[in-house]
Design a protein around this motif. Structure first.
Motif, PDB file in Angstrom:
ATOM      1  N   MET A 167      -7.604  24.046  50.108  1.00  0.00           N
ATOM      2  CA  MET A 167      -6.722  24.933  50.880  1.00  0.00           C
ATOM      3  C   MET A 167      -6.092  24.166  52.029  1.00  0.00           C
ATOM      4  N   ALA A 168      -4.809  24.362  52.217  1.00  0.00           N
ATOM      5  CA  ALA A 168      -4.071  23.628  53.244  1.00  0.00           C
ATOM      6  C   ALA A 168      -4.556  24.004  54.641  1.00  0.00           C
ATOM      7  N   ALA A 169      -4.598  23.013  55.520  1.00  0.00           N
ATOM      8  CA  ALA A 169      -4.933  23.254  56.921  1.00  0.00           C
ATOM      9  C   ALA A 169      -3.660  23.625  57.667  1.00  0.00           C
ATOM     10  N   ILE A 170      -3.624  24.810  58.247  1.00  0.00           N
ATOM     11  CA  ILE A 170      -2.477  25.238  59.043  1.00  0.00           C
ATOM     12  C   ILE A 170      -2.659  24.703  60.459  1.00  0.00           C
ATOM     13  N   THR A 171      -1.696  23.933  60.928  1.00  0.00           N
ATOM     14  CA  THR A 171      -1.864  23.223  62.187  1.00  0.00           C
ATOM     15  C   THR A 171      -0.505  23.039  62.853  1.00  0.00           C
TER      16      THR A 171
ATOM     17  N   ARG B 152      -0.369  32.206  54.076  1.00  0.00           N
ATOM     18  CA  ARG B 152      -1.469  31.761  54.932  1.00  0.00           C
ATOM     19  C   ARG B 152      -2.552  31.001  54.177  1.00  0.00           C
ATOM     20  N   LYS B 153      -2.477  31.008  52.861  1.00  0.00           N
ATOM     21  CA  LYS B 153      -3.367  30.149  52.071  1.00  0.00           C
ATOM     22  C   LYS B 153      -2.809  28.736  51.949  1.00  0.00           C
TER      23      LYS B 153
ATOM     24  N   ILE C 218      18.320  24.726  45.886  1.00  0.00           N
ATOM     25  CA  ILE C 218      18.261  23.443  45.177  1.00  0.00           C
ATOM     26  C   ILE C 218      16.893  22.799  45.365  1.00  0.00           C
ATOM     27  N   ILE C 219      16.349  22.316  44.264  1.00  0.00           N
ATOM     28  CA  ILE C 219      15.085  21.586  44.304  1.00  0.00           C
ATOM     29  C   ILE C 219      15.340  20.170  43.809  1.00  0.00           C
ATOM     30  N   GLY C 220      14.845  19.193  44.539  1.00  0.00           N
ATOM     31  CA  GLY C 220      14.959  17.801  44.121  1.00  0.00           C
ATOM     32  C   GLY C 220      13.677  17.346  43.461  1.00  0.00           C
ATOM     33  N   VAL C 221      13.021  16.357  44.053  1.00  0.00           N
ATOM     34  CA  VAL C 221      11.771  15.834  43.495  1.00  0.00           C
ATOM     35  C   VAL C 221      10.587  16.124  44.424  1.00  0.00           C
ATOM     36  N   GLN C 222      10.719  17.179  45.239  1.00  0.00           N
ATOM     37  CA  GLN C 222       9.648  17.471  46.187  1.00  0.00           C
ATOM     38  C   GLN C 222       8.300  17.679  45.487  1.00  0.00           C
ATOM     39  N   LYS C 223       8.316  18.441  44.400  1.00  0.00           N
ATOM     40  CA  LYS C 223       7.059  18.725  43.709  1.00  0.00           C
ATOM     41  C   LYS C 223       6.439  17.453  43.158  1.00  0.00           C
ATOM     42  N   GLU C 224       7.239  16.631  42.485  1.00  0.00           N
ATOM     43  CA  GLU C 224       6.720  15.405  41.897  1.00  0.00           C
ATOM     44  C   GLU C 224       6.228  14.443  42.975  1.00  0.00           C
ATOM     45  N   ALA C 225       6.994  14.334  44.065  1.00  0.00           N
ATOM     46  CA  ALA C 225       6.606  13.429  45.148  1.00  0.00           C
ATOM     47  C   ALA C 225       5.306  13.884  45.798  1.00  0.00           C
ATOM     48  N   ALA C 226       5.132  15.191  45.921  1.00  0.00           N
ATOM     49  CA  ALA C 226       3.900  15.714  46.509  1.00  0.00           C
ATOM     50  C   ALA C 226       2.708  15.481  45.589  1.00  0.00           C
ATOM     51  N   LEU C 227       2.872  15.755  44.315  1.00  0.00           N
ATOM     52  CA  LEU C 227       1.766  15.595  43.369  1.00  0.00           C
ATOM     53  C   LEU C 227       1.402  14.124  43.175  1.00  0.00           C
ATOM     54  N   ALA C 228       2.324  13.230  43.458  1.00  0.00           N
ATOM     55  CA  ALA C 228       2.051  11.795  43.322  1.00  0.00           C
ATOM     56  C   ALA C 228       1.328  11.229  44.535  1.00  0.00           C
ATOM     57  N   ALA C 229       1.319  11.969  45.641  1.00  0.00           N
ATOM     58  CA  ALA C 229       0.818  11.433  46.910  1.00  0.00           C
ATOM     59  C   ALA C 229      -0.671  11.701  47.102  1.00  0.00           C
ATOM     60  N   ARG C 230      -1.267  10.895  47.961  1.00  0.00           N
ATOM     61  CA  ARG C 230      -2.667  11.094  48.336  1.00  0.00           C
ATOM     62  C   ARG C 230      -2.816  12.214  49.367  1.00  0.00           C
ATOM     63  N   ARG C 231      -1.831  12.352  50.241  1.00  0.00           N
ATOM     64  CA  ARG C 231      -1.835  13.413  51.241  1.00  0.00           C
ATOM     65  C   ARG C 231      -0.440  14.029  51.293  1.00  0.00           C
ATOM     66  N   VAL C 232      -0.381  15.323  51.602  1.00  0.00           N
ATOM     67  CA  VAL C 232       0.901  16.036  51.614  1.00  0.00           C
ATOM     68  C   VAL C 232       1.014  16.846  52.899  1.00  0.00           C
ATOM     69  N   VAL C 233       2.074  16.599  53.652  1.00  0.00           N
ATOM     70  CA  VAL C 233       2.380  17.356  54.862  1.00  0.00           C
ATOM     71  C   VAL C 233       3.622  18.196  54.587  1.00  0.00           C
TER      72      VAL C 233
ATOM     73  N   PRO D 293       1.076  24.855  44.931  1.00  0.00           N
ATOM     74  CA  PRO D 293      -0.074  25.683  45.280  1.00  0.00           C
ATOM     75  C   PRO D 293      -0.843  25.057  46.436  1.00  0.00           C
ATOM     76  N   ASN D 294      -1.610  25.874  47.121  1.00  0.00           N
ATOM     77  CA  ASN D 294      -2.247  25.430  48.362  1.00  0.00           C
ATOM     78  C   ASN D 294      -3.174  24.239  48.178  1.00  0.00           C
ATOM     79  N   TRP D 295      -3.754  24.073  47.000  1.00  0.00           N
ATOM     80  CA  TRP D 295      -4.698  22.968  46.818  1.00  0.00           C
ATOM     81  C   TRP D 295      -4.015  21.607  46.767  1.00  0.00           C
ATOM     82  N   THR D 296      -2.681  21.587  46.666  1.00  0.00           N
ATOM     83  CA  THR D 296      -1.958  20.309  46.674  1.00  0.00           C
ATOM     84  C   THR D 296      -1.520  19.905  48.069  1.00  0.00           C
ATOM     85  N   VAL D 297      -1.670  20.789  49.053  1.00  0.00           N
ATOM     86  CA  VAL D 297      -1.139  20.569  50.403  1.00  0.00           C
ATOM     87  C   VAL D 297      -2.286  20.217  51.356  1.00  0.00           C
ATOM     88  N   THR D 298      -2.114  19.136  52.101  1.00  0.00           N
ATOM     89  CA  THR D 298      -3.126  18.718  53.068  1.00  0.00           C
ATOM     90  C   THR D 298      -2.964  19.443  54.390  1.00  0.00           C
ATOM     91  N   ALA D 299      -1.733  19.450  54.919  1.00  0.00           N
ATOM     92  CA  ALA D 299      -1.481  20.065  56.226  1.00  0.00           C
ATOM     93  C   ALA D 299      -0.165  20.821  56.192  1.00  0.00           C
TER      94      ALA D 299
END
Length: 286
Positions: free
Chosen positions: A1-5, A170-171, A179-194, A215-221
């Motif tokens: 679950m992403a940390a809201i900060t 809030r989750k 318009i969507i670019g490569v945000q999803k792919e770039a996030a899923l490829a990363a070790r951390r996602v802000v 989904p929230n489990w892919t997001v770090t912060a």
């Protein structure tokens, strides 16, 4: 679950000097506020990945925060050159800059490969092109089934991917409209996602679930930063500030003017400045 900060804490805890960082967004939702926070915190020696580096990378490069860029196009959209990037390449000011250039297709394929946990991307491309003469990371492979010669590039696996979006709940589930670019792919490829967003809501009531890009489990912060994509636009929230891109062409053409502008508008500013700018734009439009 992403940390809201807060934006400050999200960057401080997840982006480190020497990291490989992707700030992705296509036409709209370009994460300017997050990049400015990176500059304010003095994070440096970055390798930046982006399909279409524009003003956001010109600012990071001009402030000396970048050692290398991996990209597929560079320019001030609708205006012209990235003058700080050019100064770094031609004159090593404020520092020398390494470049690794690809095609748009190669970058998208490399993000996809990174998101899939693959070491490289294999695709049809670069036929008759000379780019591989200056980029040793463009290779050729032979298909074991057909004998066809195909292009191959290393997968992209950022340490951190940073994106901006319209909404999150809030989750920490993230929603993008337009318009969507490569945000999803770039996030899923990363070790951390802000992720920065215009607003955090209780739920996405009445909106199609396919708009939820992460989904929230892919997001770090996750940080709420209204106006965080300006001067680019956020579909449904505010328009593109075309005057800012025209202004940047003049500001970035002179080192002293650039330094003064960055001091006033980035180093001495806070994330609240983005919301204030949107308010002024709406007042002008009215």
């Amino acid at each position: 679950m992403a940390a809201i900060t807060t934006l400050k804490d999200a960057i401080q805890e997840n982006v480190k000097s020497g990291d490989t960082v992707a700030f992705e967004g296509f036409t709209h939702l370009i994460p300017f506020a997050a990049a400015h926070e990176v500059i304010r915190q003095g994070i440096t020696d970055l390798t930046l990945i982006r399909m279409t580096p524009d003003v956001i990378y010109d600012q990071l490069i001009g402030m000396g925060r970048v050692k290398k860029v991996v990209f597929s196009y560079a320019g001030n959209p609708g205006v012209g050159l990235l003058r700080r990037m050019r100064d770094a390449v031609e004159n090593q000011w404020p520092r020398a800059l390494e470049m690794e250039e690809h095609s748009h297709s190669a970058m998208a394929q490399a993000y996809e490969a990174g998101a899939s946990g693959l070491p490289c991307a294999v695709f049809r491309g670069y036929l008759g092109a000379d780019l591989k003469r200056v980029n040793p990371n463009i290779k050729s492979v032979t298909c074991p089934f057909t004998g066809e010669i195909l292009a191959a590039v290393p997968s992209l696996r950022p340490d951190v991917t940073v994106i901006h979006a319209q909404k999150a709940n809030r989750k920490g589930d993230v929603l993008i409209e337009g318009i969507i670019g490569v945000q999803k792919e770039a996030a899923l490829a990363a070790r951390r996602v802000v992720v920065t967003v215009e607003e955090i809501v209780d739920d996405f009531g009445g909106l199609h679930p396919n708009l939820c890009i992460l989904p929230n489990w892919t997001v770090t912060a996750l940080a709420q930063v209204p106006g965080g994509a300006t001067p680019s636009y956020a579909h449904g929230y505010y328009d593109r500030d075309n005057s800012a891109y025209l202004e940047w062409d003049k500001v970035s053409a002179d080192r002293d003017l650039f330094t003064t502008w960055m001091q006033e508008n980035v180093l001495d500013a806070t994330p609240d400045a983005f919301a204030d700018r949107i308010a002024r734009l709406k007042e002008t439009a009215a």
